[in-house]
Write an enzyme that holds these catalytic residues in place. Structure first.
Site, PDB file in Angstrom:
ATOM      1  CB  SER A 234      -0.966   0.019   1.196  1.00 30.24           C
ATOM      2  OG  SER A 234      -0.259   0.046   2.418  1.00 30.24           O
ATOM      3  CE  LYS A 279      -2.565   2.027   5.160  1.00 34.12           C
ATOM      4  NZ  LYS A 279      -2.059   1.475   3.898  1.00 34.12           N
TER       5      LYS A 279
END
Length: 337
Positions: A234, A279
């Protein structure tokens, strides 16, 4: 008498607390991680400096105990996943970790290639063979190969790419045998395996292996990326931006703290990831000004739309920016004043 009762009750409470802490449930719990500057992790030899920062965002994950399981039910941004939603079929915890670290290695390699291509710098690949990510329980390879093994040849034919291995084995039928030569801890071994149907897909036959090409990327100028024990793909977009920014004279950061997430493929396309809300929270806590989120071509439930929703919920002033490609991110940064 009272003292004995007190000691007994204290011991009982201690045992219950120990049980709740160390007894693991068949779930994983995830929560907001950190947002770390990428410059200390990425270094292009004689690369250009930057006034701001690109930031890598992470999600914390671990197997749930009774405490974390209960807390996840009352915490909005702690999430629970069943083991089979995280691990592949028959995959052990060790194999899962190996797979995540190899995916990170592949992500870094792709990020470097995309950045160097965008900056018109030279690079090439040096293949090292085919790497075993994990094996499926109950399949022919389960008791022979394991995560981390390097496949050297099949039936005497040298294998350099994962696709070569997959194509060769894919032509075989149930009951046919193949000789697999592999390396483990520097020692070369050979095993004969018989193709069999997959436990949950009887129409498919194979050895029960997930493999990927193991290779190094050679660049001019040289580049180093250290990701320690961070796993998964990611961080691809953010690695690409950091490498590219060190290769070109114009500083894309312009003094801003820029976080984000998203996979990157060799064509520079940004892919969706898990844990986007967590995040966003990590980036907000680290003081980021900008957050790049995968747009998924405007999909209804895209990472970008979830990121915007989370940003509004936590009241951050951080700007959420949708991106479908590396060029989208670069063009946005070039327009910053």
């Amino acid at each position: 008498m009272k003292k004995k009762r007190y000691i007994g009750m204290t011991a009982m409470i201690a045992l219950l607390l120990a049980f709740a802490t160390f007894f693991h449930l068949p779930y994983y719990v995830t929560m907001p991680g950190t947002a770390e500057p990428l410059r200390p992790l990425v270094e292009v030899k004689d690369g250009y400096k930057e006034k701001g920062q690109f930031m890598l965002t992470t999600v914390r994950m671990g197997q749930a105990n009774l405490f974390s399981f209960a807390f996840a039910h009352v915490s909005k941004y702690n999430e629970l996943y069943r083991m089979d939603e995280v691990r592949q079929e028959g995959e052990s915890d060790e194999e899962y970790t190996h797979r995540q670290l190899k995916m990170m290695e592949n992500s870094k390699e792709t990020a470097i290639a995309v950045a160097y291509k965008k900056a018109n710098k030279s690079f090439s690949y040096r293949n090292k063979g085919v790497y075993v990510l994990y094996v499926v329980d109950g399949m022919p390879a389960a008791n022979v190969l394991k995560s981390g093994d390097q496949i050297v040849a099949v039936d005497g034919q040298r294998i350099n790419e994962a696709d070569e291995f997959i194509q060769y084995v894919g032509q075989k039928k149930k009951g046919e045998r193949v000789r697999v030569t592999y390396k483990r801890s520097g020692k070369e071994k050979t095993a004969t395996l018989t193709l069999a149907p997959f436990p949950k897909e009887k129409h498919r036959v194979g050895l029960g292996l997930s493999v990927m090409t193991d290779r190094d990327i050679v660049t001019d100028p040289p580049v180093r990326i250290e990701s320690d024990q961070i796993g998964g793909p990611s961080a691809g977009l953010m690695f690409t931006l950091e490498v590219y920014n060190q290769l070109v004279p114009q500083d894309l950061t312009k003094g801003y703290r820029i976080a984000g997430t998203g996979t990157i493929n060799i064509d520079g396309e940004v892919g969706s990831i898990g844990g986007i809300s967590q995040k966003v929270i990590a980036a907000h806590k680290a003081g980021a000004d900008i957050f790049f989120a995968p747009n998924e071509r405007g999909a209804k439930h895209s990472n970008y739309k979830e990121a915007v929703k989370t940003a509004k919920d936590i009241g951050t002033k951080m700007k959420i920016v949708p991106v479908d490609t590396l060029d989208d991110a670069i063009q946005f940064l070039q327009k910053l004043s």
